[in-house]
Design a protein around this motif. Structure first.
Motif, PDB file in Angstrom:
ATOM      1  N   THR A 113       0.831  -1.210   0.000  1.00 58.62           N
ATOM      2  CA  THR A 113       0.000   0.000   0.000  1.00 58.62           C
ATOM      3  C   THR A 113       0.860   1.253   0.000  1.00 58.62           C
ATOM      4  OG1 THR A 113      -1.770  -1.154   1.175  1.00 58.62           O
ATOM      5  CG2 THR A 113      -1.780   1.251   1.256  1.00 58.62           C
ATOM      6  N   LEU A 114       1.888   1.275   0.857  1.00 55.83           N
ATOM      7  CA  LEU A 114       2.766   2.450   0.911  1.00 55.83           C
ATOM      8  C   LEU A 114       3.479   2.670  -0.421  1.00 55.83           C
ATOM      9  CD1 LEU A 114       4.012   4.735   2.547  1.00 55.83           C
ATOM     10  CD2 LEU A 114       5.755   3.127   3.346  1.00 55.83           C
ATOM     11  N   LEU A 115       3.984   1.602  -1.013  1.00 59.98           N
ATOM     12  CA  LEU A 115       4.679   1.730  -2.295  1.00 59.98           C
ATOM     13  C   LEU A 115       3.715   2.153  -3.405  1.00 59.98           C
ATOM     14  CD1 LEU A 115       7.054  -1.387  -2.233  1.00 59.98           C
ATOM     15  CD2 LEU A 115       7.629   1.003  -1.767  1.00 59.98           C
ATOM     16  N   SER A 116       2.516   1.603  -3.411  1.00 66.95           N
ATOM     17  CA  SER A 116       1.539   1.944  -4.442  1.00 66.95           C
ATOM     18  C   SER A 116       1.112   3.401  -4.331  1.00 66.95           C
ATOM     19  CB  SER A 116       0.318   1.031  -4.336  1.00 66.95           C
ATOM     20  OG  SER A 116       0.666  -0.317  -4.557  1.00 66.95           O
ATOM     21  N   VAL A 117       0.849   3.857  -3.101  1.00 67.62           N
ATOM     22  CA  VAL A 117       0.433   5.248  -2.899  1.00 67.62           C
ATOM     23  C   VAL A 117       1.564   6.200  -3.282  1.00 67.62           C
ATOM     24  CG1 VAL A 117      -0.212   6.941  -1.140  1.00 67.62           C
ATOM     25  CG2 VAL A 117      -1.285   4.694  -1.150  1.00 67.62           C
ATOM     26  N   ALA A 118       2.789   5.863  -2.903  1.00 68.19           N
ATOM     27  CA  ALA A 118       3.917   6.727  -3.255  1.00 68.19           C
ATOM     28  C   ALA A 118       4.114   6.772  -4.767  1.00 68.19           C
ATOM     29  CB  ALA A 118       5.184   6.216  -2.558  1.00 68.19           C
ATOM     30  N   ALA A 119       4.005   5.613  -5.428  1.00 66.48           N
ATOM     31  CA  ALA A 119       4.183   5.591  -6.885  1.00 66.48           C
ATOM     32  C   ALA A 119       3.053   6.330  -7.592  1.00 66.48           C
ATOM     33  CB  ALA A 119       4.253   4.143  -7.373  1.00 66.48           C
ATOM     34  N   VAL A 138       4.356  -0.057 -15.787  1.00 65.21           N
ATOM     35  CA  VAL A 138       3.890  -0.552 -14.483  1.00 65.21           C
ATOM     36  C   VAL A 138       2.498  -1.151 -14.603  1.00 65.21           C
ATOM     37  CG1 VAL A 138       3.260   0.134 -12.143  1.00 65.21           C
ATOM     38  CG2 VAL A 138       5.333   1.046 -13.181  1.00 65.21           C
ATOM     39  N   ILE A 139       1.604  -0.452 -15.275  1.00 61.68           N
ATOM     40  CA  ILE A 139       0.229  -0.932 -15.408  1.00 61.68           C
ATOM     41  C   ILE A 139       0.185  -2.199 -16.261  1.00 61.68           C
ATOM     42  CG2 ILE A 139      -2.073  -0.332 -16.260  1.00 61.68           C
ATOM     43  CD1 ILE A 139      -1.160   1.033 -13.688  1.00 61.68           C
ATOM     44  N   GLY A 140       1.166  -2.374 -17.142  1.00 66.76           N
ATOM     45  CA  GLY A 140       1.211  -3.609 -17.922  1.00 66.76           C
ATOM     46  C   GLY A 140       1.328  -4.845 -17.054  1.00 66.76           C
ATOM     47  N   GLY A 141       1.834  -4.673 -15.832  1.00 64.17           N
ATOM     48  CA  GLY A 141       1.913  -5.799 -14.919  1.00 64.17           C
ATOM     49  C   GLY A 141       0.559  -6.361 -14.528  1.00 64.17           C
ATOM     50  N   VAL A 142      -0.487  -5.548 -14.645  1.00 65.61           N
ATOM     51  CA  VAL A 142      -1.836  -6.036 -14.336  1.00 65.61           C
ATOM     52  C   VAL A 142      -2.269  -7.102 -15.338  1.00 65.61           C
ATOM     53  CG1 VAL A 142      -4.249  -5.332 -14.041  1.00 65.61           C
ATOM     54  CG2 VAL A 142      -2.411  -3.811 -13.292  1.00 65.61           C
ATOM     55  N   LEU A 143      -1.768  -7.007 -16.565  1.00 67.57           N
ATOM     56  CA  LEU A 143      -2.181  -7.928 -17.625  1.00 67.57           C
ATOM     57  C   LEU A 143      -1.499  -9.287 -17.533  1.00 67.57           C
ATOM     58  CD1 LEU A 143      -2.058  -5.407 -20.611  1.00 67.57           C
ATOM     59  CD2 LEU A 143      -4.010  -5.963 -19.141  1.00 67.57           C
ATOM     60  N   ILE A 144      -0.456  -9.390 -16.722  1.00 67.10           N
ATOM     61  CA  ILE A 144       0.285 -10.652 -16.614  1.00 67.10           C
ATOM     62  C   ILE A 144      -0.352 -11.520 -15.544  1.00 67.10           C
ATOM     63  CG2 ILE A 144       2.527 -11.702 -16.154  1.00 67.10           C
ATOM     64  CD1 ILE A 144       3.816  -9.094 -17.024  1.00 67.10           C
ATOM     65  N   PRO A 145      -0.790 -12.727 -15.849  1.00 65.09           N
ATOM     66  CA  PRO A 145      -1.374 -13.597 -14.820  1.00 65.09           C
ATOM     67  C   PRO A 145      -0.363 -13.886 -13.716  1.00 65.09           C
ATOM     68  CG  PRO A 145      -1.793 -14.464 -17.032  1.00 65.09           C
ATOM     69  CD  PRO A 145      -0.818 -13.337 -17.188  1.00 65.09           C
ATOM     70  N   HIS A 146      -0.855 -13.890 -12.492  1.00 66.95           N
ATOM     71  CA  HIS A 146       0.035 -14.096 -11.352  1.00 66.95           C
ATOM     72  C   HIS A 146       0.717 -15.462 -11.422  1.00 66.95           C
ATOM     73  CE1 HIS A 146       1.623 -13.495  -7.360  1.00 66.95           C
ATOM     74  NE2 HIS A 146       1.085 -14.622  -6.935  1.00 66.95           N
ATOM     75  N   VAL A 180      -1.100   0.847  -7.846  1.00 65.39           N
ATOM     76  CA  VAL A 180      -0.527   2.080  -8.406  1.00 65.39           C
ATOM     77  C   VAL A 180      -1.566   2.810  -9.257  1.00 65.39           C
ATOM     78  CG1 VAL A 180       1.279   3.022  -9.895  1.00 65.39           C
ATOM     79  CG2 VAL A 180       1.794   1.114  -8.353  1.00 65.39           C
ATOM     80  N   TYR A 181      -2.324   2.044 -10.027  1.00 66.70           N
ATOM     81  CA  TYR A 181      -3.376   2.647 -10.854  1.00 66.70           C
ATOM     82  C   TYR A 181      -4.436   3.323  -9.979  1.00 66.70           C
ATOM     83  CZ  TYR A 181      -7.765   2.762 -13.439  1.00 66.70           C
ATOM     84  OH  TYR A 181      -8.963   3.148 -13.971  1.00 66.70           O
ATOM     85  N   LEU A 182      -4.900   2.627  -8.937  1.00 64.09           N
ATOM     86  CA  LEU A 182      -5.898   3.214  -8.046  1.00 64.09           C
ATOM     87  C   LEU A 182      -5.344   4.447  -7.335  1.00 64.09           C
ATOM     88  CD1 LEU A 182      -7.572   0.103  -6.339  1.00 64.09           C
ATOM     89  CD2 LEU A 182      -8.520   1.571  -8.117  1.00 64.09           C
ATOM     90  N   ALA A 183      -4.093   4.390  -6.923  1.00 64.50           N
ATOM     91  CA  ALA A 183      -3.505   5.514  -6.201  1.00 64.50           C
ATOM     92  C   ALA A 183      -3.382   6.745  -7.097  1.00 64.50           C
ATOM     93  CB  ALA A 183      -2.135   5.117  -5.656  1.00 64.50           C
ATOM     94  N   ARG A 184      -2.988   6.564  -8.349  1.00 66.10           N
ATOM     95  CA  ARG A 184      -2.875   7.723  -9.236  1.00 66.10           C
ATOM     96  C   ARG A 184      -4.255   8.311  -9.530  1.00 66.10           C
ATOM     97  NH1 ARG A 184      -0.083   8.273 -15.287  1.00 66.10           N
ATOM     98  NH2 ARG A 184      -0.261  10.546 -15.345  1.00 66.10           N
ATOM     99  N   ALA A 185      -5.235   7.443  -9.750  1.00 62.27           N
ATOM    100  CA  ALA A 185      -6.586   7.935 -10.014  1.00 62.27           C
ATOM    101  C   ALA A 185      -7.128   8.711  -8.816  1.00 62.27           C
ATOM    102  CB  ALA A 185      -7.505   6.760 -10.352  1.00 62.27           C
ATOM    103  N   TYR A 186      -6.842   8.240  -7.619  1.00 59.91           N
ATOM    104  CA  TYR A 186      -7.340   8.923  -6.422  1.00 59.91           C
ATOM    105  C   TYR A 186      -6.574  10.209  -6.164  1.00 59.91           C
ATOM    106  CZ  TYR A 186      -9.500   9.372  -1.866  1.00 59.91           C
ATOM    107  OH  TYR A 186     -10.239   9.827  -0.799  1.00 59.91           O
ATOM    108  N   SER A 187      -5.270  10.180  -6.395  1.00 59.37           N
ATOM    109  CA  SER A 187      -4.448  11.362  -6.142  1.00 59.37           C
ATOM    110  C   SER A 187      -4.845  12.534  -7.033  1.00 59.37           C
ATOM    111  CB  SER A 187      -2.977  11.016  -6.365  1.00 59.37           C
ATOM    112  OG  SER A 187      -2.164  12.168  -6.299  1.00 59.37           O
TER     113      SER A 187
END
Length: 305
Positions: A113-119, A138-146, A180-187
């Protein structure tokens, strides 16, 4: 006596401006509403039936699990006995598994959470070279299956001799591209640029501005990211299964899987798996009940902005 003159008929402009009565719902409206309600009800039943079966299963003995109706409680109501046996099984391994899972979930979610909010804050508020390209990467990482990166992660951890350690599970879950995506949208909507400029004019450095102003204003969004990551780590199964072979470091899911695989040797493990699965849902429920209002508010504000 004064004569009352009849009211003048309304003009064309007044007739157009007059509010029109709301049309009555037609058959098509009721059909759409009924279809949506039916689909929602089916989804709710599909989601809740396993949980209902699990709650009834906690009340039963081993013979009752196999020989009674799954959606009916036991007449003896053996909940306390089952929970006591669960935490006493194999020298109290289940309690240790719960502590391990809590460590992975709380520690990993807090750092992620801290890293995502900072990024997200940096991508939104700072203008640097190739900012959008780095953000897209960074957001491309969402497309990669865990599951697709588990084996490479294992090979990396094995190379530095970190398999079968707490860090082999903690380090991979500390990164959350979706956070990171949620944090940027909220920021972008929660933090006015003027407020940051005022903090800088008062002599605050960038780190102090982030922790004193940015992080506080992004608290609802950070809570949303924390809950998402906490649930993902708590329910994570494949990563610990690959990384850990030591029973003392197992998560709840990995431990219950081990018991379920040994049912042929000890049939009572079936009862332990059922009771353990029910107990494993309690922390999630306790976390969501007091925080669901803040979580929904953060999610809605981040989505709108």
């Amino acid at each position: 006596m004064t004569d009352v003159l009849p009211a003048a008929p309304p003009t064309a402009e007044e007739r157009r401006a007059a509010p029109k009565p709301a049309p009555r719902p037609g058959t098509a409206w009721w059909l759409r509403r009924g279809t949506a309600t039916t689909i929602t009800a089916i989804a709710a039943v599909y989601t809740l039936l396993p949980l209902v079966w699990l709650l009834f299963g906690v009340t039963k003995t081993l013979p009752e699990l196999y020989g009674s109706n799954g959606f009916a409680p036991s007449a003896g109501f053996h909940v306390l006995d089952n929970v006591r046996d669960l935490f006493a099984q194999d020298g109290g391994l289940f309690g240790r598994w719960m502590l391990n899972t809590a460590l992975y979930a709380v520690g990993g979610a807090a750092v992620a959470t801290l890293l995502s909010v900072a990024a997200g804050y940096a991508f939104d508020k700072f203008d640097f070279r190739w900012r959008e390209k780095w953000y897209a990467l960074v957001i491309g990482g969402v497309l990669i299956p865990h599951t697709a990166i588990i084996v490479p992660l294992y090979l990396m951890m094995a190379e530095i001799r970190m398999t079968d350690t707490v860090w082999s599970v903690l380090l991979p879950v500390m990164v959350n591209p979706f956070g990171v995506y949620l944090a940027r949208a909220y920021s972008s909507g929660a933090i006015p640029d003027e407020l940051l400029e005022a903090a800088r004019l008062d002599g605050a450095g960038e780190l102090r501005t982030f922790f004193s102003v940015g992080l506080r204003l992004m608290a609802p969004g950070a809570l949303t990211i924390f809950l998402f990551q906490f649930i993902a780590i708590w329910n994570n199964f494949f990563l610990p299964l690959v990384m850990i072979t030591d029973n003392d470091l197992f998560t709840i899911g990995q431990g219950l899987f081990t018991w379920n695989s040994a049912v042929g040797q000890n049939p009572d493990y079936t009862r332990m798996v059922v009771v353990g699965s029910a107990v494993a849902t309690i922390p999630l429920i306790l976390l969501f009940i007091p925080l669901q209002r803040r979580w929904r508010a953060g999610l809605a504000e981040g989505g709108v902005r």
